[in-house]
Write a protein that holds these residues in place. Sequence first.
Motif, PDB file in Angstrom:
ATOM      1  N   PRO A 190      20.746   4.218   9.969  1.00 32.75           N
ATOM      2  CA  PRO A 190      20.318   5.620  10.035  1.00 32.75           C
ATOM      3  C   PRO A 190      18.880   5.742  10.547  1.00 32.75           C
ATOM      4  O   PRO A 190      18.029   4.902  10.243  1.00 32.75           O
ATOM      5  N   ALA A 191      18.619   6.808  11.298  1.00 33.07           N
ATOM      6  CA  ALA A 191      17.279   7.005  11.860  1.00 33.07           C
ATOM      7  C   ALA A 191      16.246   7.230  10.766  1.00 33.07           C
ATOM      8  O   ALA A 191      15.133   6.701  10.813  1.00 33.07           O
ATOM      9  N   GLY A 192      16.601   8.008   9.756  1.00 27.06           N
ATOM     10  CA  GLY A 192      15.668   8.300   8.672  1.00 27.06           C
ATOM     11  C   GLY A 192      14.468   9.091   9.143  1.00 27.06           C
ATOM     12  O   GLY A 192      14.432   9.625  10.257  1.00 27.06           O
ATOM     13  N   GLU A 193      13.457   9.156   8.313  1.00 23.81           N
ATOM     14  CA  GLU A 193      12.218   9.846   8.621  1.00 23.81           C
ATOM     15  C   GLU A 193      11.073   8.836   8.754  1.00 23.81           C
ATOM     16  O   GLU A 193      11.008   7.868   8.004  1.00 23.81           O
ATOM     17  N   THR A 194      10.193   9.075   9.719  1.00 20.06           N
ATOM     18  CA  THR A 194       9.030   8.201   9.871  1.00 20.06           C
ATOM     19  C   THR A 194       8.147   8.320   8.638  1.00 20.06           C
ATOM     20  O   THR A 194       7.736   9.417   8.259  1.00 20.06           O
ATOM     21  N   GLN A 195       7.881   7.194   8.006  1.00 19.83           N
ATOM     22  CA  GLN A 195       7.071   7.191   6.791  1.00 19.83           C
ATOM     23  C   GLN A 195       5.594   7.043   7.145  1.00 19.83           C
ATOM     24  O   GLN A 195       5.201   6.104   7.827  1.00 19.83           O
ATOM     25  N   THR A 220       1.076  -2.800   4.872  1.00 23.21           N
ATOM     26  CA  THR A 220       1.972  -1.704   5.255  1.00 23.21           C
ATOM     27  C   THR A 220       3.249  -2.178   5.940  1.00 23.21           C
ATOM     28  O   THR A 220       4.045  -1.354   6.356  1.00 23.21           O
ATOM     29  N   ILE A 221       3.453  -3.485   6.069  1.00 21.57           N
ATOM     30  CA  ILE A 221       4.647  -3.985   6.737  1.00 21.57           C
ATOM     31  C   ILE A 221       5.210  -5.196   5.997  1.00 21.57           C
ATOM     32  O   ILE A 221       4.493  -5.879   5.265  1.00 21.57           O
ATOM     33  N   ILE A 278       0.811  -1.206   0.000  1.00 26.05           N
ATOM     34  CA  ILE A 278       0.000   0.000   0.000  1.00 26.05           C
ATOM     35  C   ILE A 278       0.850   1.264   0.000  1.00 26.05           C
ATOM     36  O   ILE A 278       0.470   2.289  -0.544  1.00 26.05           O
ATOM     37  N   ASN A 279       2.047   1.197   0.622  1.00 26.96           N
ATOM     38  CA  ASN A 279       2.879   2.410   0.710  1.00 26.96           C
ATOM     39  C   ASN A 279       4.186   2.276  -0.052  1.00 26.96           C
ATOM     40  O   ASN A 279       5.098   3.073   0.129  1.00 26.96           O
ATOM     41  N   TYR A 336      -4.102  -3.959   2.859  1.00 31.26           N
ATOM     42  CA  TYR A 336      -3.702  -2.562   2.739  1.00 31.26           C
ATOM     43  C   TYR A 336      -3.505  -1.883   4.098  1.00 31.26           C
ATOM     44  O   TYR A 336      -3.685  -0.679   4.228  1.00 31.26           O
ATOM     45  N   GLY A 337      -3.176  -2.658   5.127  1.00 30.05           N
ATOM     46  CA  GLY A 337      -3.015  -2.067   6.439  1.00 30.05           C
ATOM     47  C   GLY A 337      -4.321  -1.855   7.165  1.00 30.05           C
ATOM     48  O   GLY A 337      -4.345  -1.355   8.281  1.00 30.05           O
TER      49      GLY A 337
END
Length: 390
Positions: free
Chosen positions: A187-192, A60-61, A31-32, A263-264
């Motif tokens: 790396p922490a990255g950004e929360t999606q 989503t996972i 879905i993402n 789809y979550g």
Amino acid sequence: MKKNIFSNGIIAVINERSVYTVAATVKVGHINEPKLGIASVYEKILMLQNPDVQTVYGGTITSYLTGGATKEEAFERIAELANLIKKPILSEELLNDAVTDIIRHTRDRNVLPRRQLKLLYKHTAFNGHQVWDTDAYIKSLLSITVADLQNLHDTYYTGRNLVVSFSGKAETKEVLSLLEKSFADIPAGETQKVNLPEYTGGYRELEVEEPRFNRVLLGWDVTGLSNVAEANVLMSMLAGRLDRSFVDSGIDATTEVKIAGYYGCRTLRIAAECAVSFEMNRMLDVICRNISRLKNELASDRRMETSRNAAMTEKLFKFGDPEAAAVEIAWQLLRHGEMYDVTNRITATWQVSARDVQDIARDIFSQPFTCVIYGKKPYYNENELIEKMK
């Protein structure tokens, strides 16, 4: 269960169990994903690099699962899984192998009516205008590049989008230390963020000239459901009643009542199947009659006792399986930020009353439903089913 958060945002969960399991769950699925099919291709590439790792993927996972027979073996798997997550080999050769395998698998399953009905169900339930296009999916798979894979890795395989878990008999401090050592340099990255699709419901038919059997999938949206203990008892009650009702009706049918994730999102889904020698409407009558009964009649004390026991047993069984528990816990944490207490959920289940079940039945079954049908005509249309479930 206690969650621990590392400095790079990774959530670590440790459970003491007799079976050693290691899991890493990433917040990306179909879905993402940034490009159609790329999450599946990426997951397949990782599996080609380490056949000891299994995967469970959802809307989503994507969860990667491994383990060992001893604590020492499980600790080795932690390091191996961390390296797979951090530094996968993303080559043209592996990309071609993965895409070829997925295309072959897709085409093989494309002719299976149960598979097609499941696809029709989810595309009808969510944004009901969508139609699954196998050719478009394969075309997208063939367009994926190594650069696309690297971009997926850099965006989603980061600390703030990752849950790691360990199950087994080991000191918590020792496990946490190893998990942090293995995963802390990600790396922490950004929360999606995930924009979930709209539940629409709808009625569709999978039409063929000579159906091989009769099968129906009926579902209702329960993504935002809060009183889950009541729903668990309701599902156990419905499953038991359907089994008995089909026997009493002289119909040899197989049934399933479950929470189906797409789809979550989540739907309460009823599946029923029988031979074409039975009329489809006889099978639909049994289902509709039992849904109407849940809404309009209070269950007996005996039925409540057996339904509560069945619901609690199902929950204990689910969380007794370390792999299933790891996926559920990770999904809850990535979706809601918290995991419900299983003990409290079981206690709440025992306190569910007949009135609670009737109330939740009215709440769930008064919503728009999804119905997809494959089988021998004639059978009821959408409005006729609505009337029969009142």
